[in-house]
Design a protein around this motif. Structure first.
Motif, PDB file in Angstrom:
ATOM      1  N   LYS A 162      -3.459 -35.588  16.751  1.00 47.30           N
ATOM      2  CA  LYS A 162      -3.361 -34.796  17.682  1.00 47.30           C
ATOM      3  C   LYS A 162      -3.883 -33.734  17.581  1.00 47.30           C
ATOM      4  CE  LYS A 162       0.638 -32.277  19.720  1.00 47.30           C
ATOM      5  NZ  LYS A 162       2.166 -32.135  19.425  1.00 47.30           N
ATOM      6  N   ALA A 163      -4.864 -32.973  18.384  1.00 43.93           N
ATOM      7  CA  ALA A 163      -5.768 -31.768  18.243  1.00 43.93           C
ATOM      8  C   ALA A 163      -5.029 -30.878  17.467  1.00 43.93           C
ATOM      9  CB  ALA A 163      -6.275 -31.231  19.529  1.00 43.93           C
ATOM     10  N   GLY A 164      -5.808 -30.431  16.423  1.00 42.17           N
ATOM     11  CA  GLY A 164      -5.232 -29.218  15.527  1.00 42.17           C
ATOM     12  C   GLY A 164      -5.568 -29.550  14.336  1.00 42.17           C
ATOM     13  N   LYS A 165      -5.135 -28.310  13.094  1.00 43.50           N
ATOM     14  CA  LYS A 165      -5.047 -28.271  11.828  1.00 43.50           C
ATOM     15  C   LYS A 165      -4.214 -29.327  11.445  1.00 43.50           C
ATOM     16  CE  LYS A 165      -7.759 -24.688  11.863  1.00 43.50           C
ATOM     17  NZ  LYS A 165      -9.011 -24.553  11.354  1.00 43.50           N
ATOM     18  N   ALA A 166      -4.366 -30.063  10.133  1.00 45.11           N
ATOM     19  CA  ALA A 166      -3.548 -31.194   9.566  1.00 45.11           C
ATOM     20  C   ALA A 166      -3.437 -31.367   8.240  1.00 45.11           C
ATOM     21  CB  ALA A 166      -4.377 -32.434  10.298  1.00 45.11           C
ATOM     22  N   ILE A 167      -2.402 -31.873   7.768  1.00 45.53           N
ATOM     23  CA  ILE A 167      -2.199 -32.226   6.261  1.00 45.53           C
ATOM     24  C   ILE A 167      -1.714 -33.528   6.411  1.00 45.53           C
ATOM     25  CG2 ILE A 167      -0.754 -31.781   4.418  1.00 45.53           C
ATOM     26  CD1 ILE A 167      -0.540 -28.817   5.275  1.00 45.53           C
ATOM     27  N   LEU A 168      -2.104 -34.273   5.545  1.00 47.34           N
ATOM     28  CA  LEU A 168      -1.999 -35.748   5.162  1.00 47.34           C
ATOM     29  C   LEU A 168      -1.172 -36.030   3.757  1.00 47.34           C
ATOM     30  CD1 LEU A 168      -2.506 -38.882   6.054  1.00 47.34           C
ATOM     31  CD2 LEU A 168      -4.477 -38.759   4.922  1.00 47.34           C
ATOM     32  N   VAL A 169       0.283 -36.688   3.805  1.00 46.40           N
ATOM     33  CA  VAL A 169       0.790 -36.819   2.783  1.00 46.40           C
ATOM     34  C   VAL A 169       0.841 -38.490   2.540  1.00 46.40           C
ATOM     35  CG1 VAL A 169       3.139 -35.970   1.660  1.00 46.40           C
ATOM     36  CG2 VAL A 169       2.350 -34.738   3.652  1.00 46.40           C
ATOM     37  N   SER A 170       0.622 -38.603   1.069  1.00 41.64           N
ATOM     38  CA  SER A 170       0.823 -39.921   0.448  1.00 41.64           C
ATOM     39  C   SER A 170       1.563 -39.895  -0.638  1.00 41.64           C
ATOM     40  CB  SER A 170      -0.695 -40.297   0.220  1.00 41.64           C
ATOM     41  OG  SER A 170      -0.648 -41.701   0.043  1.00 41.64           O
ATOM     42  N   GLY A 171       1.744 -41.164  -1.082  1.00 38.18           N
ATOM     43  CA  GLY A 171       2.882 -41.438  -2.174  1.00 38.18           C
ATOM     44  C   GLY A 171       4.214 -41.921  -1.574  1.00 38.18           C
ATOM     45  N   HIS A 172       5.431 -41.408  -1.827  1.00 35.33           N
ATOM     46  CA  HIS A 172       6.562 -41.929  -1.866  1.00 35.33           C
ATOM     47  C   HIS A 172       7.765 -40.936  -1.437  1.00 35.33           C
ATOM     48  CE1 HIS A 172       4.519 -45.197  -3.674  1.00 35.33           C
ATOM     49  NE2 HIS A 172       5.107 -45.988  -3.110  1.00 35.33           N
ATOM     50  N   ASP A 173       7.324 -39.756  -1.889  1.00 43.77           N
ATOM     51  CA  ASP A 173       8.327 -38.663  -2.091  1.00 43.77           C
ATOM     52  C   ASP A 173       8.901 -38.058  -0.630  1.00 43.77           C
ATOM     53  OD1 ASP A 173       9.970 -36.017  -2.799  1.00 43.77           O
ATOM     54  OD2 ASP A 173       9.580 -36.903  -4.728  1.00 43.77           O
TER      55      ASP A 173
END
Length: 535
Positions: free
Chosen positions: A227-238
């Motif tokens: 989606k257009a806009g600033k972004a944070i990606l979260v990986s792992g399991h928590d």
């Protein structure tokens, strides 16, 4: 160094110069030394329990310490130096508190004062140096230690969400202590089976923590396009880390995406309620160097899965909790640095439609339509269920799982969980009478949900799990997969097909025990395996 704890170990025997995972020899030595220090601490903890003393801080520390040695968690030598010294400190305090003698070599271990000295000590306490000379006894002790590593991961996840059980900690410490003691083959097999049983409890605790905090997953379509806009990606399991990040990013114009095993988080009501929790980006952990380099925002690594960050995104990636990599910024639970980095980056320029995938088929969702499932089986509409699940990885041979799922007949249902699903998660398999043919049960720990589904179906059909029209085709990579396999075996489940290769730490004699008692089978070809299963 010598490390053979993961499926991708060099030449299928063991990494001796540098880990395939990126682990350097000094880190391997420090991880071995930490396990040795925790074995000594566990010996003291077992004696203390015999006197009625159990220390909550020690219990949590042992769990966290063991978890930090699991594949793809912590690669930072400085952090291991701290953990090793803390283990010795906890041991001294617990021995004094309980009034027990520190009378074994491991319990009396004194850490060197320098990092170099610790590395030298660790080289004396590796797998080949510290365990049995007899290969089969050593194999079983390795299975037990690696199982404990997986158990520690799940118990730590559960404890973070307020779910703990003294029995889990008691077993973990007793089993760690036992790996330094003379044991027979029969005693070690029994401990491995007990590890599986205790892990079922740990996964139950984690399930209670996840669902009690965020609600039971519900079937949810997840966008694969940005989606257009600033972004944070979260990986792992928590899940808790993700929930905290979503709370802290409200109203900041940042969209949050999942990566890898975080995909099932979209099914939890307590997480999907956030409008800026948008979709899923990328696939499994082993593809992160390419996928992270292309992500136009900040990246947060929770729990295990991290690979060596490429220079192209090293300044954009952050670790939290037990995860660590030298030179990568480590943050606590105030994610301000991650948010500020995301706001300083370009983000996605436009919306993109790349379709969706379905997730959220936990036990409540599946058992909520159990009557339809049972009717479909009795009517012959559903002929067979396949649990195609486990870890993904880069080693050749995992295309087997893609081909297998593609060739599963149209009157069969595929359940999946863990990151192995990324070999086929976006396949459009259709449905049978409104029941999707591909059901994403969740993360690797959601093997608990799959087990509960199988037990419920067995109850409905008044038969054992092994008598159900259900086959398990599993992939393994690291130690959480090892302990899940022990859990399945401890429940008496037979006929599991395991791949893409068998563990290097299992000797032919130990493998023969598993084959004779549990009918474990290596993979052949998708066509041959389907023919053998379905006839």
């Amino acid at each position: 160094m010598f490390c053979n704890q993961c499926e991708q170990t060099a030449r299928g025997t063991g990494c001796t110069k540098v880990g395939v995972c990126g682990k350097q020899p000094e880190v391997a030595a420090l991880q071995d030394l930490l396990i040795y220090a925790l074995q000594g601490l566990s010996q003291v903890a077992v004696q203390a329990r015999a006197k009625g003393v159990s220390d909550a801080a020690v219990n949590r520390f042992i769990s966290e310490g063991v978890f930090s040695t699991l594949t793809n968690v912590d690669f930072d030598p400085a952090r291991f130096q701290v953990l090793i010294n803390e283990a010795a400190g906890y041991r001294t305090l617990l021995a004094s508190k309980a009034g027990v003698a520190v009378n074994t070599e491991a319990a009396a271990f004194t850490p060197a004062t320098t990092l170099e000295g610790l590395v030298a000590q660790g080289e004396q306490h590796g797998v080949t140096e510290a365990l049995e000379v007899h290969p089969d006894l050593r194999s079983l002790k390795q299975i037990l230690i690696y199982g404990i590593k997986g158990l520690a991961a799940y118990s730590d996840h559960a404890a973070i969400l307020g779910q703990e059980d003294e029995k889990v900690y008691e077993f973990m410490q007793r089993a760690l202590a036992a790996t330094l003691e003379p044991k027979s083959l029969e005693e070690l097999v029994a401990l491995c089976m007990e590890c599986g049983q205790v892990n079922l409890k740990a996964m139950e605790l984690l399930d209670a923590g996840n669902t009690g905090t965020f609600g039971h997953p519900v079937p949810t379509p997840v966008p694969l396009g940005p989606k257009a806009g600033k972004a944070i990606l979260v990986s792992g399991h928590d899940l808790k880390d993700l929930g905290m990040l979503l709370e802290q990013t409200q109203g900041k114009g940042i969209n949050v995406y999942t990566h890898g095993e975080m995909l099932p988080c979209h099914g939890y009501p307590g997480l999907k309620k956030y409008p800026h929790f948008h979709g899923h980006y990328g696939t499994a952990w082993q593809n992160q160097q390419k996928e992270f380099a292309e992500f136009p925002g900040a990246i947060l690594m929770t729990t295990n899965c991290i690979q060596r960050p490429a220079d192209s995104y090293k300044d954009n990636i952050f670790t939290t909790g037990l995860v660590g990599w030298p030179g990568v910024t480590h943050v606590g639970k105030d994610f301000t640095p991650v948010i500020e980095k995301a706001l300083s980056m370009p983000g996605f320029a436009k919306d993109e439609d790349r379709g969706t995938v379905l997730t959220g088929f936990g036990r409540n969702a599946v058992l909520g339509v159990a009557d339809k499932v049972i009717a479909a089986v009795k009517d012959g509409a559903i002929r067979h269920f396949f649990l195609v699940a486990g870890c993904d990885g880069a080693k050749p041979g995992r295309n087997y799982y893609t081909e297998f799922v593609e060739k599963v007949p149209a009157d069969c249902v595929v359940l999946t969980l863990a990151c192995g699903k990324f070999r086929f998660f976006d396949k459009k398999l259709g449905d049978i009478g409104g029941i999707p043919r591909l059901l994403d049960v969740g993360q690797c720990n959601d093997a608990y949900s799959a087990i509960q589904i199988a037990l419920a179906l067995a109850g409905a059909f008044e038969c054992g799990v092994n008598d159900l029209p259900l086959s398990m085709v599993l992939s393994w990579y690291e130690q959480k997969a090892v302990v899940i396999l022990l859990t399945l075996l401890s429940l008496g489940i037979k006929g599991i097909r395991l791949g893409p290769s068998l563990p290097a730490f299992i000797t032919p004699a130990v493998l023969n025990v598993l084959v004779e008692n549990f009918d474990i089978k290596p993979l052949s070809t998708p066509d041959d395996d389907l023919k053998a299963i379905l006839g």
